[in-house]
Motif scaffolding. Structure first.
Motif, PDB file in Angstrom:
ATOM      1  N   GLN A 112      55.870  57.286 -24.316  1.00 33.08           N
ATOM      2  CA  GLN A 112      56.600  56.033 -24.502  1.00 33.08           C
ATOM      3  C   GLN A 112      56.512  55.199 -23.230  1.00 33.08           C
ATOM      4  N   LYS A 113      55.967  54.011 -23.359  1.00 36.43           N
ATOM      5  CA  LYS A 113      55.785  53.142 -22.209  1.00 36.43           C
ATOM      6  C   LYS A 113      57.129  52.594 -21.737  1.00 36.43           C
ATOM      7  N   GLY A 114      57.312  52.568 -20.415  1.00 37.45           N
ATOM      8  CA  GLY A 114      58.521  51.997 -19.838  1.00 37.45           C
ATOM      9  C   GLY A 114      59.733  52.899 -19.869  1.00 37.45           C
ATOM     10  N   VAL A 115      59.540  54.197 -20.124  1.00 37.19           N
ATOM     11  CA  VAL A 115      60.651  55.145 -20.191  1.00 37.19           C
ATOM     12  C   VAL A 115      60.564  56.117 -19.022  1.00 37.19           C
ATOM     13  N   PRO A 143      65.682  58.555 -26.926  1.00 36.80           N
ATOM     14  CA  PRO A 143      66.230  57.307 -27.467  1.00 36.80           C
ATOM     15  C   PRO A 143      65.453  56.096 -26.945  1.00 36.80           C
ATOM     16  N   SER A 144      65.651  54.954 -27.596  1.00 36.44           N
ATOM     17  CA  SER A 144      64.953  53.723 -27.206  1.00 36.44           C
ATOM     18  C   SER A 144      65.786  52.852 -26.278  1.00 36.44           C
ATOM     19  N   THR A 145      66.973  53.339 -25.875  1.00 37.11           N
ATOM     20  CA  THR A 145      67.836  52.594 -24.970  1.00 37.11           C
ATOM     21  C   THR A 145      68.248  53.491 -23.807  1.00 37.11           C
ATOM     22  N   ASP A 175      63.031  50.442 -19.689  1.00 37.88           N
ATOM     23  CA  ASP A 175      62.825  49.085 -19.223  1.00 37.88           C
ATOM     24  C   ASP A 175      63.208  48.113 -20.328  1.00 37.88           C
ATOM     25  N   SER A 176      64.079  47.144 -20.024  1.00 34.40           N
ATOM     26  CA  SER A 176      64.573  46.231 -21.049  1.00 34.40           C
ATOM     27  C   SER A 176      63.450  45.418 -21.678  1.00 34.40           C
ATOM     28  N   ASN A 177      62.489  44.988 -20.878  1.00 37.51           N
ATOM     29  CA  ASN A 177      61.370  44.210 -21.424  1.00 37.51           C
ATOM     30  C   ASN A 177      60.554  45.051 -22.398  1.00 37.51           C
ATOM     31  N   SER A 179      61.680  47.668 -24.047  1.00 44.41           N
ATOM     32  CA  SER A 179      62.493  47.930 -25.224  1.00 44.41           C
ATOM     33  C   SER A 179      62.465  46.759 -26.199  1.00 44.41           C
ATOM     34  N   ASP A 180      62.588  45.521 -25.656  1.00 41.55           N
ATOM     35  CA  ASP A 180      62.564  44.340 -26.518  1.00 41.55           C
ATOM     36  C   ASP A 180      61.224  44.186 -27.207  1.00 41.55           C
ATOM     37  N   SER A 181      60.131  44.384 -26.446  1.00 46.61           N
ATOM     38  CA  SER A 181      58.800  44.241 -27.038  1.00 46.61           C
ATOM     39  C   SER A 181      58.538  45.317 -28.080  1.00 46.61           C
ATOM     40  N   THR A 182      59.067  46.533 -27.835  1.00 45.67           N
ATOM     41  CA  THR A 182      58.899  47.614 -28.809  1.00 45.67           C
ATOM     42  C   THR A 182      59.624  47.299 -30.106  1.00 45.67           C
ATOM     43  N   GLN A 183      60.861  46.780 -29.986  1.00 46.41           N
ATOM     44  CA  GLN A 183      61.615  46.427 -31.181  1.00 46.41           C
ATOM     45  C   GLN A 183      60.953  45.287 -31.943  1.00 46.41           C
TER      46      GLN A 183
END
Length: 222
Positions: A112-115, A143-145, A175-177, A179-183
């Motif tokens: 998972q990128k950004g985790v 989790p994704s958050t 990473d919030s960015n 997470s947003d892009s993943t969603q």
């Protein structure tokens, strides 16, 4: 056994480096799959793990499966791992459980990128005396958050009875960015999924046909 595994695998390592580069050796899950395809491959993963984390080397864990979703690690009853009660020492079992959970989490982090994750707490429950070869199994879904997430490792004996349960709490930072892009990507994938497009088209066709029948009935009445 680990030295013999390294000697056997050495020519294959050189061949892999010359053909595929270092990519196979940077992703833990891919590296484990490649090693397990070789003779004594599980011990080769043990050798690499001992080099990366010398603290876990004395338990000589054998990595049966290492992946982002599930990891299975076995440990034999070596003489230096026993306690005065002729069973496996409690710290050895905790070490095995922590290694299994951390490897699973590391694979999930790479997938998972950004985790990013780091273990912050370990709790071990000893249910019965552990003798002989034991197997640790960990299933994990990050989790994704950003939050605290617990991984549960069940350690069983040859009779598949649970002798110890290790709970490892990870501090998960997303990473919030990312997470947003993943969603957003997930929403786009759902919106443009072929089955969804077909269902929407069918619903539109049904609605148009119903409106057509209503108009025809209205014309007949007039």
């Amino acid at each position: 056994m680990t030295s013999l595994a390294f000697i056997i695998a050495f020519p294959f390592v050189i061949l892999k480096l010359s053909t595929s580069g270092t990519r196979t050796f940077t992703k833990l899950e891919e590296f484990s799959k490649w090693c397990n395809s070789l003779p004594l491959g599980g011990w080769l993963v043990t050798f690499a793990s001992g080099c990366a984390s010398p603290y876990t080397a004395p338990i000589r864990a054998r990595f049966v499966k290492v992946s982002a979703a599930e990891s299975i690690v076995e440990m034999d009853e070596w003489s230096w791992l026993r306690n005065p009660f002729k069973s496996l020492h409690a710290c050895a079992l905790s070490n095995l459980g922590e290694a299994c959970a951390t490897l699973t989490g590391f694979c999930a982090m790479q997938a998972q990128k950004g985790v990013r994750i780091i273990p912050v707490a370990i709790n071990s429950s000893y249910l019965k005396k552990a003798r002989g070869t034991v197997r640790a199994t960990c299933r994990l879904e990050l989790p994704s958050t950003t939050c605290k997430h617990e991984a549960v490792v069940d350690i069983t004996d040859r009779k598949e009875a649970v002798v110890c349960q290790v709970r490892v709490v990870f501090d998960v930072k997303v990473d919030s960015n990312t997470s947003d892009s993943t969603q957003k990507a997930a929403r786009r994938a759902r919106a443009y999924h072929p089955m969804r497009r077909r269902s929407l088209a069918a619903a539109a066709a049904a609605a148009s046909s119903e409106s057509g029948w209503e108009n025809a009935n209205r014309d007949l009445k007039d």
